[in-house]
Design an enzyme around this catalytic site. Structure first.
Site, mmCIF file in Angstrom:
data_model
loop_
_atom_site.group_PDB
_atom_site.id
_atom_site.type_symbol
_atom_site.label_atom_id
_atom_site.label_comp_id
_atom_site.label_asym_id
_atom_site.label_seq_id
_atom_site.Cartn_x
_atom_site.Cartn_y
_atom_site.Cartn_z
ATOM 1 N N ASP A 1 12.794 -13.554 0.061
ATOM 2 C CA ASP A 1 12.341 -12.186 -0.179
ATOM 3 C C ASP A 1 13.486 -11.420 -0.843
ATOM 4 O O ASP A 1 14.610 -11.396 -0.323
ATOM 5 C CB ASP A 1 11.999 -11.613 1.217
ATOM 6 N N ILE A 2 13.203 -10.793 -1.946
ATOM 7 C CA ILE A 2 14.243 -10.158 -2.751
ATOM 8 C C ILE A 2 14.883 -8.963 -2.025
ATOM 9 O O ILE A 2 15.975 -8.521 -2.397
ATOM 10 C CB ILE A 2 13.675 -9.778 -4.147
ATOM 11 N N TYR B 1 2.785 1.903 -6.031
ATOM 12 C CA TYR B 1 3.411 1.065 -7.068
ATOM 13 C C TYR B 1 3.987 1.929 -8.203
ATOM 14 O O TYR B 1 5.135 1.749 -8.627
ATOM 15 C CB TYR B 1 2.338 0.110 -7.583
ATOM 16 N N ARG C 1 7.617 -18.272 -3.120
ATOM 17 C CA ARG C 1 7.039 -19.627 -3.063
ATOM 18 C C ARG C 1 7.848 -20.579 -3.931
ATOM 19 O O ARG C 1 8.415 -20.164 -4.953
ATOM 20 C CB ARG C 1 5.600 -19.595 -3.591
ATOM 21 N N ASP D 1 11.830 -16.761 -5.906
ATOM 22 C CA ASP D 1 10.441 -16.405 -5.610
ATOM 23 C C ASP D 1 10.189 -16.678 -4.134
ATOM 24 O O ASP D 1 10.938 -17.419 -3.497
ATOM 25 C CB ASP D 1 9.461 -17.215 -6.475
ATOM 26 N N LYS E 1 7.926 2.332 -9.128
ATOM 27 C CA LYS E 1 8.462 1.946 -10.443
ATOM 28 C C LYS E 1 9.165 3.126 -11.121
ATOM 29 O O LYS E 1 10.209 2.972 -11.742
ATOM 30 C CB LYS E 1 7.337 1.397 -11.333
HETATM 31 C C1 AKB Z 1 -1.238 -3.483 -12.301
HETATM 32 O O1 AKB Z 1 -2.435 -3.431 -12.604
HETATM 33 O O2 AKB Z 1 -0.799 -3.101 -11.213
HETATM 34 C C2 AKB Z 1 -0.279 -3.998 -13.332
HETATM 35 C C3 AKB Z 1 0.282 -2.917 -14.193
HETATM 36 C C4 AKB Z 1 -0.551 -2.262 -15.212
HETATM 37 O O3 AKB Z 1 1.408 -2.581 -14.044
HETATM 38 N N1 AKB Z 1 -0.902 -4.995 -14.146
#
Ligand code: AKB
Length: 337
Positions: free
Chosen positions: A53-54, A152, A36, A34, A156
């Site tokens: 940092d990964i 995001y 932290r 992590d 993913k």
């Molecule tokens: C987010 O809100 O970004 C996450 C998810 C739903 O992947 N909790």
């Protein structure tokens, strides 16, 4: 001999619960990573811990010396944080995952056993074209509406595909093609709600924030409309799902990426439940246009029939039992102290 497992993002919400689950089963030697340092309680659950940092290749080099059997790659910037810093999100979410997948491959080549790679994906991979379509589509299956609109979600979705590629088609025109060094398995998580921790940086955060605010006697202005609907799940079910998918025999899995669902309330239905547990709760609505648009783009519910069929997925908690037997009794204890 205990299996060596690596947990990245060990200090996050899922990480803490997963470390606890590994500690109680006692059959794994855990390496944590992590940014932290772990807290005292979590430090006791792991054998080796790394801070960093990964996406840093030097960290990967250090981790690679272990004969890791399973990787739980939880480290990521969530949807709201990623929109605030898309380049950082891409580096951590994508480069971090690619670095770990390549490391898993090299470890698999060295040990002669495929490394299981457990990847928490998300309902953010979906991009519903309009509210009308979202409502009429209802529970969506894995391979439809994959038009992610957030950094995001895009990260993913791409990493899901990278994982499948690394497991099944790596270097398809080279001698490496067909090697079995990585066994990638992904779960698309809905919003997770924990009684013990409050998330940060996500867009599904309004549900846990509402509950935790009420338990502390604080007013809460919900950042989405009352009719906003996405799927949610109690944290213990999320952790159980990861462990059960990891334990499933490879031959029973017909896919590498699975939806999992539990309940799919509107924000107002959550608020009603919160108010019945904490009658003095003050909940108002102040929709944030950009966060609302993200929630509107996610599906209203997921079809998780493949997970139910292939590896026996079934949530322990529906909305009522999540509140009545897990969230409310535990949350009161968290703030009483
Ligand atoms: C987010 O809100 O970004 C996450 C998810 C739903 O992947 N909790």
């Amino acid at each position: 001999m205990s299996r060596i497992v690596l947990v990245t993002g060990a200090n996050g919400e899922i990480g803490h619960s997963l470390l606890e689950a590994f500690a109680s089963s006692g059959d794994r030697d855990v390496i944590s990573v992590d940014l932290r340092p772990l807290g005292d309680a979590q430090r006791g659950y792991v054998k080796w811990s790394f801070e960093g940092d990964i996406s840093d290749p030097k960290l990967i080099e250090q981790l690679e010396s272990f004969d890791i059997a399973e990787i739980y790659h939880l480290a990521a910037l969530l949807s709201t944080s990623a929109e605030k810093n898309p380049e950082l999100a891409h580096r951590v979410n994508v480069n971090g995952t690619m670095g770990l997948l390549s490391m898993a491959r090299r470890i698999g080549q060295r040990t002669g056993s495929a490394v299981k790679f457990l990847f928490p994906s998300t309902i953010a991979v979906y991009g519903m074209p309009s509210l009308e379509v979202k409502t009429s589509a209802g529970a969506v299956a894995e391979d439809v509406y994959l038009d992610a609109t957030t950094m995001y979600g895009i990260n993913k979705l791409y990493c899901e595909r990278l994982g499948v590629y690394m497991s099944e088609r790596y270097g398809q025109l080279t001698d490496d093609a067909g090697e079995k060094t990585v066994d990638f398995r992904a779960l698309r998580f809905p919003g997770l709600i924990s009684a013990f921790t409050v998330p940060s940086g996500g867009t599904s955060d309004y549900a846990p924030e509402m509950i935790h605010a009420a338990a502390q006697g604080k007013p809460y202005a919900c950042f989405v409309r009352p009719d906003a609907r996405i799927p949610f799940m109690a944290m213990p079910d999320g952790v159980t799902a990861l462990l059960n998918l990891a334990a499933a025999p490879r031959e029973s899995l017909t896919r590498r990426v699975y939806n999992i669902g539990a309940f799919a309330p509107t924000a107002e239905e959550i608020a009603m439940k919160v108010k019945s547990a904490f009658p003095a709760a003050e909940i108002t609505y102040a929709p944030h246009p950009k966060r609302q648009a993200i929630i509107d783009s996610w599906c209203a519910d997921v079809d998780d029939s493949a997970a139910r069929r292939d590896w026996g997925w079934k949530p322990t908690f529906d909305m009522d039992t999540a509140f009545d037997t897990y969230l409310i009794p535990n949350i009161a204890g968290v703030y009483a102290g």
